[in-house]
Scaffold this active site. Structure first.
Site, PDB file in Angstrom:
ATOM      1  N   GLU A  18      -5.216  -5.199  10.897  1.00 47.31           N
ATOM      2  CA  GLU A  18      -4.206  -4.165  11.076  1.00 47.31           C
ATOM      3  C   GLU A  18      -4.453  -3.406  12.380  1.00 47.31           C
ATOM      4  O   GLU A  18      -5.253  -2.454  12.400  1.00 47.31           O
ATOM      5  CB  GLU A  18      -4.271  -3.169   9.914  1.00 47.31           C
ATOM      6  CG  GLU A  18      -4.023  -3.780   8.558  1.00 47.31           C
ATOM      7  CD  GLU A  18      -3.471  -2.742   7.600  1.00 47.31           C
ATOM      8  OE1 GLU A  18      -2.341  -2.923   7.145  1.00 47.31           O
ATOM      9  OE2 GLU A  18      -4.150  -1.740   7.344  1.00 47.31           O
ATOM     10  N   GLY A  30       2.591   2.154  10.760  1.00 48.90           N
ATOM     11  CA  GLY A  30       3.522   3.269  10.581  1.00 48.90           C
ATOM     12  C   GLY A  30       4.253   3.664  11.847  1.00 48.90           C
ATOM     13  O   GLY A  30       4.884   4.718  11.902  1.00 48.90           O
ATOM     14  N   GLU A  52      -6.755   4.506   8.044  1.00 46.63           N
ATOM     15  CA  GLU A  52      -6.576   5.929   7.733  1.00 46.63           C
ATOM     16  C   GLU A  52      -7.838   6.510   7.094  1.00 46.63           C
ATOM     17  O   GLU A  52      -8.165   7.677   7.292  1.00 46.63           O
ATOM     18  CB  GLU A  52      -5.340   6.117   6.834  1.00 46.63           C
ATOM     19  CG  GLU A  52      -4.057   5.906   7.639  1.00 46.63           C
ATOM     20  CD  GLU A  52      -2.878   5.395   6.827  1.00 46.63           C
ATOM     21  OE1 GLU A  52      -2.894   5.482   5.590  1.00 46.63           O
ATOM     22  OE2 GLU A  52      -1.920   4.892   7.459  1.00 46.63           O
ATOM     23  N   SER A 103       3.555  -2.254  10.350  1.00 57.85           N
ATOM     24  CA  SER A 103       5.022  -2.261  10.449  1.00 57.85           C
ATOM     25  C   SER A 103       5.646  -3.601  10.083  1.00 57.85           C
ATOM     26  O   SER A 103       6.587  -4.054  10.746  1.00 57.85           O
ATOM     27  CB  SER A 103       5.477  -1.810  11.846  1.00 57.85           C
ATOM     28  OG  SER A 103       5.020  -0.495  12.099  1.00 57.85           O
ATOM     29  N   HIS A 156      -9.467   0.985   5.137  1.00 56.54           N
ATOM     30  CA  HIS A 156      -8.174   1.162   5.805  1.00 56.54           C
ATOM     31  C   HIS A 156      -8.369   2.094   7.015  1.00 56.54           C
ATOM     32  O   HIS A 156      -9.178   3.025   6.955  1.00 56.54           O
ATOM     33  CB  HIS A 156      -7.166   1.759   4.815  1.00 56.54           C
ATOM     34  CG  HIS A 156      -5.765   1.733   5.341  1.00 56.54           C
ATOM     35  ND1 HIS A 156      -5.303   2.675   6.221  1.00 56.54           N
ATOM     36  CD2 HIS A 156      -4.748   0.872   5.128  1.00 56.54           C
ATOM     37  CE1 HIS A 156      -4.041   2.396   6.525  1.00 56.54           C
ATOM     38  NE2 HIS A 156      -3.681   1.299   5.878  1.00 56.54           N
ATOM     39  N   ASN A 190       0.863  -1.182   0.000  1.00 55.65           N
ATOM     40  CA  ASN A 190       0.000   0.000   0.000  1.00 55.65           C
ATOM     41  C   ASN A 190       0.897   1.229   0.000  1.00 55.65           C
ATOM     42  O   ASN A 190       1.494   1.567   1.016  1.00 55.65           O
ATOM     43  CB  ASN A 190      -0.886  -0.045   1.266  1.00 55.65           C
ATOM     44  CG  ASN A 190      -1.695   1.223   1.448  1.00 55.65           C
ATOM     45  OD1 ASN A 190      -1.792   2.052   0.538  1.00 55.65           O
ATOM     46  ND2 ASN A 190      -2.292   1.374   2.632  1.00 55.65           N
ATOM     47  N   LYS A 217       0.096   4.268  -0.313  1.00 50.74           N
ATOM     48  CA  LYS A 217      -0.564   5.459   0.261  1.00 50.74           C
ATOM     49  C   LYS A 217      -0.348   6.676  -0.659  1.00 50.74           C
ATOM     50  O   LYS A 217      -0.265   6.515  -1.866  1.00 50.74           O
ATOM     51  CB  LYS A 217      -0.079   5.711   1.688  1.00 50.74           C
ATOM     52  CG  LYS A 217      -0.178   4.449   2.541  1.00 50.74           C
ATOM     53  CD  LYS A 217       0.054   4.682   3.993  1.00 50.74           C
ATOM     54  CE  LYS A 217       0.019   3.349   4.716  1.00 50.74           C
ATOM     55  NZ  LYS A 217       0.139   3.494   6.164  1.00 50.74           N
TER      56      LYS A 217
HETATM   57  C1  PEP Z   1      -0.753  -0.068   6.164  1.00 52.49           C
HETATM   58  O1  PEP Z   1      -0.911   1.091   5.918  1.00 52.49           O
HETATM   59  O2  PEP Z   1      -1.603  -0.881   5.783  1.00 52.49           O
HETATM   60  C2  PEP Z   1       0.417  -0.468   6.947  1.00 52.49           C
HETATM   61  C3  PEP Z   1       0.415  -1.644   7.487  1.00 52.49           C
HETATM   62  O3  PEP Z   1       1.452   0.441   7.055  1.00 52.49           O
HETATM   63  P1  PEP Z   1       2.919   0.167   7.676  1.00 52.49           P
HETATM   64  O4  PEP Z   1       3.419  -1.106   7.076  1.00 52.49           O
HETATM   65  O5  PEP Z   1       3.730   1.355   7.271  1.00 52.49           O
HETATM   66  O6  PEP Z   1       2.747   0.062   9.167  1.00 52.49           O
END
Ligand code: PEP
Length: 254
Positions: free
Chosen positions: A168, A174, A98, A214, A96, A10, A12
């Protein structure tokens, strides 16, 4: 049916066209002949068409990060499922954290988006996950269970077969903090049991559940070693060729 692991990147709101081209080209080159894992790239809308071209003769599939649920009309700035199909998308990320946090997406909106994606022939990646304070209060299963039940409300077994779920935990996105593989496994099993309750054991067994939060080259192996973790949704580490390839490539079991 064996669940084929699925790794999705992803991107973003990152990468101009040139950077996007370089990233996708490097990934395509590094993953030629990849068969063990399904790989999906989710660039920003602006790069979808170009990245679709780059991935054309490769095993790598194209995904979008969002969609709107209406088919067409006066919805300035929005993009429909069929417009994504036109661009060559096979997958679309839905709900998601976000989107939930910054754009006010509710479980009801997410439910409509899932239906719109499935009826256009897209495979949705439905994201669920608790916030830090919810985990601290011991409510993580309650929260994730609610997101799943409401997100999947009224969606038939036939439709639900197309859905990939991404667990998640919001506190791990992040932040560099990852869930312990055993904690993630516990939640994945809970999600699978819930799918069995809502649908049936076959669908629960066949549905792929990704972990996200992460994920990096140095923690992917222990996560993937868990029996109910079927892949990863990767943010930060999908923005560089080497780290993304390292995450995808199958290694000798731990
Ligand atoms: C994501 O945005 O789905 C995500 C898992 O981000 P990150 O790997 O940067 O934590």
């Amino acid at each position: 049916m064996m669940r084929k692991p699925i790794i999705a990147g992803n991107w973003k709101m990152n990468k101009g066209m040139k950077e996007a081209e370089e990233l996708a080209s490097g990934i395509v080159e590094g993953l030629q002949g990849e068969e063990e894992r399904e790989v999906v790239l989710c660039p920003p809308f602006t790069a979808l068409q170009r990245i679709g071209e780059i991935c054309l003769d490769s095993p790598i599939l194209l995904g979008a990060q969002n969609l709107f649920y209406e088919a067409k009309g006066a919805y300035t700035g929005e993009i429909s499922a069929s417009q994504l199909v036109d661009l060559g998308c096979r997958y679309v990320i839905v709900g998601h954290s976000e989107r939930r946090q910054y754009f006010g997406e509710t479980d009801q909106v997410i439910n409509k988006k899932l239906r719109a994606a499935i009826s256009a022939g897209l495979f949705p990646i439905l994201c669920v996950g608790e916030k830090e304070e919810e985990r601290e209060a011991g409510k993580e299963k309650e929260i994730v269970g609610h997101q799943l039940r409401e997100g999947l409300r009224g969606i038939s077994e036939e439709e639900a077969k197309d859905i990939v779920i991404a667990y998640e935990p919001v506190w791990a996105i992040g932040t560099g903090k990852t869930a312990l593989p055993s904690d993630a496994q516990g939640m994945h099993l809970f999600i699978r049991e819930l799918l069995r309750e809502i649908y049936n054991s076959r669908l629960a067994q066949d549905t792929r559940i990704q972990y996200g939060g992460s994920v990096k080259p140095d923690n992917i192996d222990e996560l993937m070693a868990e029996p109910d973790i079927d892949g990863a949704l990767v943010g930060g580490a999908s923005l560089e060729v080497d780290s993304f390839i390292r995450i995808v490539k199958l290694r000798t079991p731990l």
